[in-house]
Structures are given as C-alpha cells and as structure tokens.
Design a protein around this motif. Structure first.
Motif, short mmCIF file in Angstrom:
data_model
loop_
_atom_site.label_atom_id
_atom_site.label_comp_id
_atom_site.label_asym_id
_atom_site.label_seq_id
_atom_site.Cartn_x
_atom_site.Cartn_y
_atom_site.Cartn_z
N SER A 95 84.51 65.23 79.04
CA SER A 95 83.12 65.63 78.95
C SER A 95 82.59 65.15 77.62
O SER A 95 83.26 65.29 76.59
N ARG A 96 81.41 64.57 77.62
CA ARG A 96 80.82 64.10 76.35
C ARG A 96 80.57 65.26 75.39
O ARG A 96 80.58 65.08 74.19
N GLN A 97 80.35 66.44 75.93
CA GLN A 97 80.09 67.59 75.08
C GLN A 97 81.38 68.25 74.59
O GLN A 97 81.35 69.02 73.64
N GLN A 98 82.50 67.98 75.22
CA GLN A 98 83.75 68.67 74.90
C GLN A 98 84.86 67.71 74.50
O GLN A 98 85.95 67.78 75.03
N VAL A 99 84.61 66.81 73.56
CA VAL A 99 85.65 65.88 73.14
C VAL A 99 86.55 66.48 72.06
O VAL A 99 87.59 65.92 71.74
N GLY A 100 86.15 67.63 71.51
CA GLY A 100 86.88 68.24 70.40
C GLY A 100 88.36 68.44 70.64
O GLY A 100 89.18 68.02 69.81
N PRO A 101 88.78 69.10 71.74
CA PRO A 101 90.21 69.31 71.95
C PRO A 101 91.01 68.01 72.05
O PRO A 101 92.12 67.91 71.51
N ASN A 107 94.19 63.30 66.85
CA ASN A 107 94.28 63.27 65.39
C ASN A 107 95.65 63.78 64.94
O ASN A 107 96.30 63.16 64.08
N ALA A 108 96.12 64.86 65.53
CA ALA A 108 97.44 65.41 65.18
C ALA A 108 98.55 64.41 65.54
O ALA A 108 99.48 64.19 64.76
N TRP A 109 98.45 63.79 66.72
CA TRP A 109 99.47 62.83 67.17
C TRP A 109 99.50 61.61 66.25
O TRP A 109 100.57 61.15 65.85
N LEU A 110 98.32 61.10 65.91
CA LEU A 110 98.25 59.92 65.04
C LEU A 110 98.70 60.25 63.61
O LEU A 110 99.35 59.44 62.96
N ILE A 120 108.85 54.51 74.13
CA ILE A 120 107.64 53.73 74.35
C ILE A 120 106.67 54.46 75.26
O ILE A 120 105.73 53.87 75.79
N GLU A 121 106.91 55.76 75.41
CA GLU A 121 106.06 56.56 76.28
C GLU A 121 106.02 57.98 75.73
O GLU A 121 107.03 58.49 75.25
N ASP A 122 104.84 58.59 75.75
CA ASP A 122 104.70 59.95 75.25
C ASP A 122 103.57 60.62 76.04
O ASP A 122 102.74 59.94 76.63
N TRP A 123 103.59 61.95 76.02
CA TRP A 123 102.53 62.75 76.65
C TRP A 123 101.81 63.51 75.55
O TRP A 123 102.44 64.17 74.73
N LEU A 124 100.49 63.41 75.53
CA LEU A 124 99.69 64.11 74.54
C LEU A 124 99.65 65.59 74.87
O LEU A 124 99.42 65.97 76.02
N GLN A 125 99.87 66.40 73.86
CA GLN A 125 99.87 67.85 74.02
C GLN A 125 98.71 68.47 73.24
O GLN A 125 98.36 67.97 72.18
N PRO A 126 98.15 69.56 73.75
CA PRO A 126 97.10 70.25 72.99
C PRO A 126 97.66 70.80 71.69
O PRO A 126 98.85 71.09 71.60
N VAL A 127 96.79 70.95 70.69
CA VAL A 127 97.22 71.54 69.41
C VAL A 127 96.81 73.00 69.37
O VAL A 127 95.95 73.44 70.04
#
Length: 127
Positions: A95-101, A107-110, A120-127
C-alpha cells in the motif's frame, strides 16, 4: 554481462513502489526500484535475475514461484547468482500509504547485512 556501474545492495522487483527505495536511500542504503529504470520495466524475470547477479546485489521479490527455478537453473549452469530476498503481501501488505513496516524491515535487514555466501536466499521478517 556488463560490469557493475554502481554498487547496489538491493534491487526492488517491479511490484514495489519507488517510495520504498527513496526511504531506504534516505537511511544511507544503496537501493534501486526496478520501476525507476525505464529500460528495466517489463523486463523478463530471467533478465532481472541476470542483471542483479551482474551487479552482485540482492533482489527483493514476492515472486517465489518464478525466481526459485531461475536460481536453480543458474546454480546448475554455474552462472552468476543474485541473492533472493523473498517476502509476501500477507506479511507486508502493499500500500502506498503503509510502506513503513516494509521499509523498517528492509532497513534492519540491510543494516545487519545480507547473509554471507553460500546463503543466497533469505526471507524478510517483520521487526
């Protein structure tokens, strides 16, 4: 394949808004959204993977069913590989309004740093 022109950490697949890339660049990360590059729009997945591999960067995508077989074919052919960072619209609704999460998780992953090879593969997790 062309030599890397710029050091990119992460390429966002075409389903992701350039607002995400903007927010991550504001945090000091080298991120490009595919849709920011007119020459890459509507590029077949195989070419997107090859471009990311040539740049030695990771690719964020929700498209697991298409990119996992591409990765396997590249492994079998001893070709250059891109790291694949998978996510889902269930975990991070788009959602354009909900990019925060999503931005926070990326940002945390990077900041932590992508996994080192041979991963060579990972799954992004919520912070």
């Amino acid at each position: 394949m062309t030599e890397p022109v710029e050091l990119i950490q992460l390429l966002l697949d075409e389903m992701f808004s350039p607002m995400i890339a903007d927010a991550l660049r504001a945090e000091g990360h080298r991120v490009v959204a595919l849709v920011e590059r007119p020459e890459m729009r509507a590029m077949p997945d195989e070419e997107v993977f090859a471009w990311a591999a040539a740049q030695r960067c990771w690719l964020l995508t929700e498209n697991v069913k298409d990119f996992q077989p591409i990765k396997l074919r590249a492994l079998q052919a001893n070709a250059s590989l891109a790291g694949l960072l998978f996510t889902s619209s269930r975990t991070f609704p788009r959602s354009r309004q909900q990019v925060g999460p999503l931005v926070d998780a990326l940002n945390a992953w990077l900041t932590k740093g992508p996994p080192e090879p041979p991963i060579i593969e990972d799954w992004l997790q919520p912070v």
